[in-house]
Design a protein around this motif. Structure first.
Motif, PDB file in Angstrom:
ATOM      1  N   LEU A  44     -32.860 -15.844  -0.372  1.00  0.00           N
ATOM      2  CA  LEU A  44     -32.861 -14.710  -0.739  1.00  0.00           C
ATOM      3  C   LEU A  44     -33.689 -14.284  -1.997  1.00  0.00           C
ATOM      4  N   ALA A  45     -34.487 -13.291  -1.863  1.00  0.00           N
ATOM      5  CA  ALA A  45     -35.513 -12.933  -2.993  1.00  0.00           C
ATOM      6  C   ALA A  45     -35.271 -11.868  -3.607  1.00  0.00           C
ATOM      7  N   VAL A  96     -33.153 -18.546 -10.566  1.00  0.00           N
ATOM      8  CA  VAL A  96     -31.820 -18.626 -10.771  1.00  0.00           C
ATOM      9  C   VAL A  96     -31.106 -18.780  -9.491  1.00  0.00           C
ATOM     10  N   PRO A  97     -30.183 -20.023  -9.348  1.00  0.00           N
ATOM     11  CA  PRO A  97     -29.521 -20.135  -7.971  1.00  0.00           C
ATOM     12  C   PRO A  97     -28.605 -18.866  -7.670  1.00  0.00           C
ATOM     13  N   LEU A  98     -28.433 -18.695  -6.486  1.00  0.00           N
ATOM     14  CA  LEU A  98     -27.561 -17.255  -5.944  1.00  0.00           C
ATOM     15  C   LEU A  98     -26.032 -17.780  -6.404  1.00  0.00           C
ATOM     16  N   GLU A  99     -25.679 -19.016  -6.385  1.00  0.00           N
ATOM     17  CA  GLU A  99     -24.207 -19.397  -6.701  1.00  0.00           C
ATOM     18  C   GLU A  99     -23.983 -19.113  -8.080  1.00  0.00           C
ATOM     19  N   THR A 100     -25.098 -19.463  -9.042  1.00  0.00           N
ATOM     20  CA  THR A 100     -24.875 -19.055 -10.396  1.00  0.00           C
ATOM     21  C   THR A 100     -24.696 -17.672 -10.709  1.00  0.00           C
ATOM     22  N   ILE A 101     -25.361 -16.848  -9.884  1.00  0.00           N
ATOM     23  CA  ILE A 101     -25.244 -15.418 -10.225  1.00  0.00           C
ATOM     24  C   ILE A 101     -23.768 -14.816  -9.699  1.00  0.00           C
ATOM     25  N   ARG A 102     -23.333 -15.479  -8.463  1.00  0.00           N
ATOM     26  CA  ARG A 102     -22.345 -15.102  -8.060  1.00  0.00           C
ATOM     27  C   ARG A 102     -20.982 -15.542  -8.914  1.00  0.00           C
ATOM     28  N   ARG A 103     -21.003 -16.528  -9.716  1.00  0.00           N
ATOM     29  CA  ARG A 103     -19.923 -17.253 -10.485  1.00  0.00           C
ATOM     30  C   ARG A 103     -19.989 -16.545 -11.519  1.00  0.00           C
ATOM     31  N   ALA A 104     -20.940 -15.931 -12.073  1.00  0.00           N
ATOM     32  CA  ALA A 104     -21.267 -15.037 -13.280  1.00  0.00           C
ATOM     33  C   ALA A 104     -20.554 -13.684 -13.084  1.00  0.00           C
ATOM     34  N   LEU A 105     -20.393 -13.230 -11.946  1.00  0.00           N
ATOM     35  CA  LEU A 105     -19.990 -11.734 -11.885  1.00  0.00           C
ATOM     36  C   LEU A 105     -18.624 -11.544 -11.812  1.00  0.00           C
ATOM     37  N   LEU A 106     -18.232 -10.500 -12.354  1.00  0.00           N
ATOM     38  CA  LEU A 106     -16.715 -10.108 -12.668  1.00  0.00           C
ATOM     39  C   LEU A 106     -15.854 -10.348 -11.377  1.00  0.00           C
TER      40      LEU A 106
END
Length: 95
Positions: free
Chosen positions: A28-29, A61-71
């Protein structure tokens, strides 16, 4: 047979549209989000969050890192359109 709970003829509704682009290797870009209320605060927030997510992805930034950071709510369900979209992509194995 159970009784049907009827909805009002007119009721609030939020519809978000997501589009994605990928790197040549399939990662994903970028993601684009918008809603049906163009120019609204919710539309602006959705678009801005997608831009920030896209920049993060393009900087590695890994997608999983972004997903875990979201509310998320107490059940772990995403609390934003971006979180919903990324979760759907992850569930489908498209992330």
């Amino acid at each position: 047979m159970t009784r049907r709970d009827r909805l009002r003829n007119r009721r609030p509704c939020e519809v978000y549209t997501a589009s994605i682009s990928r790197f040549d290797d399939g990662r994903l870009a970028e993601i684009f989000l918008s809603n049906s209320k163009a120019g609204s605060h919710s539309d602006s927030a959705a678009k801005d969050s997608a831009v920030v997510c896209s920049i993060a992805l393009q900087h590695g930034v890994p997608l999983e890192t972004i997903r875990r950071a979201l509310l998320r709510d107490a059940r772990g369900v995403a609390s934003s359109p971006l979180g919903d979209a990324l979760d759907l992509l992850a569930e489908d194995g498209d992330a």
